[in-house]
Design a protein around this motif. Structure first.
Motif, PDB file in Angstrom:
ATOM      1  N   VAL A   1      33.790  39.306  31.062  1.00  0.00           N
ATOM      2  CA  VAL A   1      32.886  40.111  31.865  1.00  0.00           C
ATOM      3  C   VAL A   1      32.677  41.453  31.173  1.00  0.00           C
ATOM      4  O   VAL A   1      33.614  42.032  30.650  1.00  0.00           O
ATOM      5  N   GLN A   2      31.436  41.910  31.180  1.00  0.00           N
ATOM      6  CA  GLN A   2      31.121  43.233  30.626  1.00  0.00           C
ATOM      7  C   GLN A   2      30.853  44.189  31.779  1.00  0.00           C
ATOM      8  O   GLN A   2      30.178  43.825  32.738  1.00  0.00           O
ATOM      9  N   LEU A   3      31.382  45.390  31.653  1.00  0.00           N
ATOM     10  CA  LEU A   3      31.284  46.368  32.728  1.00  0.00           C
ATOM     11  C   LEU A   3      30.564  47.608  32.249  1.00  0.00           C
ATOM     12  O   LEU A   3      30.771  48.050  31.110  1.00  0.00           O
ATOM     13  N   THR A  26      28.723  37.635  33.587  1.00  0.00           N
ATOM     14  CA  THR A  26      29.258  36.697  34.549  1.00  0.00           C
ATOM     15  C   THR A  26      29.337  37.381  35.901  1.00  0.00           C
ATOM     16  O   THR A  26      29.172  38.600  36.001  1.00  0.00           O
ATOM     17  N   THR A  27      29.616  36.624  36.920  1.00  0.00           N
ATOM     18  CA  THR A  27      29.776  37.224  38.237  1.00  0.00           C
ATOM     19  C   THR A  27      31.088  37.984  38.339  1.00  0.00           C
ATOM     20  O   THR A  27      32.107  37.584  37.792  1.00  0.00           O
ATOM     21  N   PRO A  30      35.113  36.937  41.048  1.00  0.00           N
ATOM     22  CA  PRO A  30      36.510  36.482  40.931  1.00  0.00           C
ATOM     23  C   PRO A  30      37.488  37.565  40.485  1.00  0.00           C
ATOM     24  O   PRO A  30      38.703  37.313  40.456  1.00  0.00           O
ATOM     25  N   TYR A  31      36.990  38.738  40.163  1.00  0.00           N
ATOM     26  CA  TYR A  31      37.822  39.768  39.553  1.00  0.00           C
ATOM     27  C   TYR A  31      38.227  40.860  40.534  1.00  0.00           C
ATOM     28  O   TYR A  31      37.431  41.291  41.373  1.00  0.00           O
ATOM     29  N   SER A  32      39.454  41.298  40.398  1.00  0.00           N
ATOM     30  CA  SER A  32      39.846  42.561  40.994  1.00  0.00           C
ATOM     31  C   SER A  32      39.373  43.677  40.070  1.00  0.00           C
ATOM     32  O   SER A  32      39.349  43.516  38.844  1.00  0.00           O
ATOM     33  N   VAL A  33      39.020  44.813  40.662  1.00  0.00           N
ATOM     34  CA  VAL A  33      38.454  45.916  39.893  1.00  0.00           C
ATOM     35  C   VAL A  33      39.174  47.208  40.238  1.00  0.00           C
ATOM     36  O   VAL A  33      39.505  47.456  41.404  1.00  0.00           O
ATOM     37  N   ASN A  73      29.588  41.979  46.008  1.00  0.00           N
ATOM     38  CA  ASN A  73      29.577  40.890  45.033  1.00  0.00           C
ATOM     39  C   ASN A  73      28.173  40.329  44.827  1.00  0.00           C
ATOM     40  O   ASN A  73      27.859  39.819  43.745  1.00  0.00           O
ATOM     41  N   ALA A  74      27.336  40.434  45.838  1.00  0.00           N
ATOM     42  CA  ALA A  74      25.957  39.949  45.690  1.00  0.00           C
ATOM     43  C   ALA A  74      25.190  40.786  44.669  1.00  0.00           C
ATOM     44  O   ALA A  74      24.285  40.274  44.000  1.00  0.00           O
ATOM     45  N   LYS A  75      25.566  42.055  44.548  1.00  0.00           N
ATOM     46  CA  LYS A  75      24.943  42.936  43.568  1.00  0.00           C
ATOM     47  C   LYS A  75      25.762  43.053  42.296  1.00  0.00           C
ATOM     48  O   LYS A  75      25.414  43.833  41.403  1.00  0.00           O
ATOM     49  N   ASN A  76      26.876  42.307  42.252  1.00  0.00           N
ATOM     50  CA  ASN A  76      27.723  42.313  41.062  1.00  0.00           C
ATOM     51  C   ASN A  76      28.211  43.720  40.715  1.00  0.00           C
ATOM     52  O   ASN A  76      28.338  44.078  39.539  1.00  0.00           O
TER      53      ASN A  76
END
Length: 120
Positions: A1-3, A26-27, A30-33, A73-76
């Motif tokens: 994932v790229q942030l 990617t979505t 699934p990740y904690s941030v 999450n819908a807006k990633n």
């Protein structure tokens, strides 16, 4: 994932900012941030973290009551709302993601940082 972290800028003490951490590739669901900050010459510190569903939240004691973390999450995207900013909040702010659940970190993916400057 790229942030990609964004939303930093120059504000006066007492004002608010909302930082965004947008994921691409990617979505983010699934990740904690986590949100971190770093002042030049000092270690990077964890400010807040949120699990994949948003049901598990940690906020570091020194910013509790002023900073809040949330995610859409819908807006990633994961957000850091910062209120009542102080000059000592001046730092580069980073977001990071981890697929590990059940704790905080370790964080495997990092954004590039966004500068927050708070003037007195």
């Amino acid at each position: 994932v790229q942030l990609q972290a964004s939303g930093g800028g120059l504000v006066q003490a007492g004002e608010s900012l909302r930082l965004s951490c947008a994921a691409s590739g990617t979505t983010i669901s699934p990740y904690s941030v986590g949100w971190f900050r770093q002042v030049l010459g000092r270690e990077r510190e964890l400010l807040a973290a949120i699990n994949w569903s948003g049901t598990g939240i940690y906020v570091e004691y020194s910013v509790k009551g002023r900073f809040a973390i949330s995610r859409d999450n819908a807006k990633n995207t994961v957000y850091l709302q910062m209120n009542s900013l102080k000059p000592e909040d001046t730092a580069v702010y980073y977001c990071a993601a981890t697929p590990h659940q059940g704790g905080i970190g370790p964080f495997d993916y990092w954004g590039q940082g966004t500068l927050v400057t708070v003037s007195s």
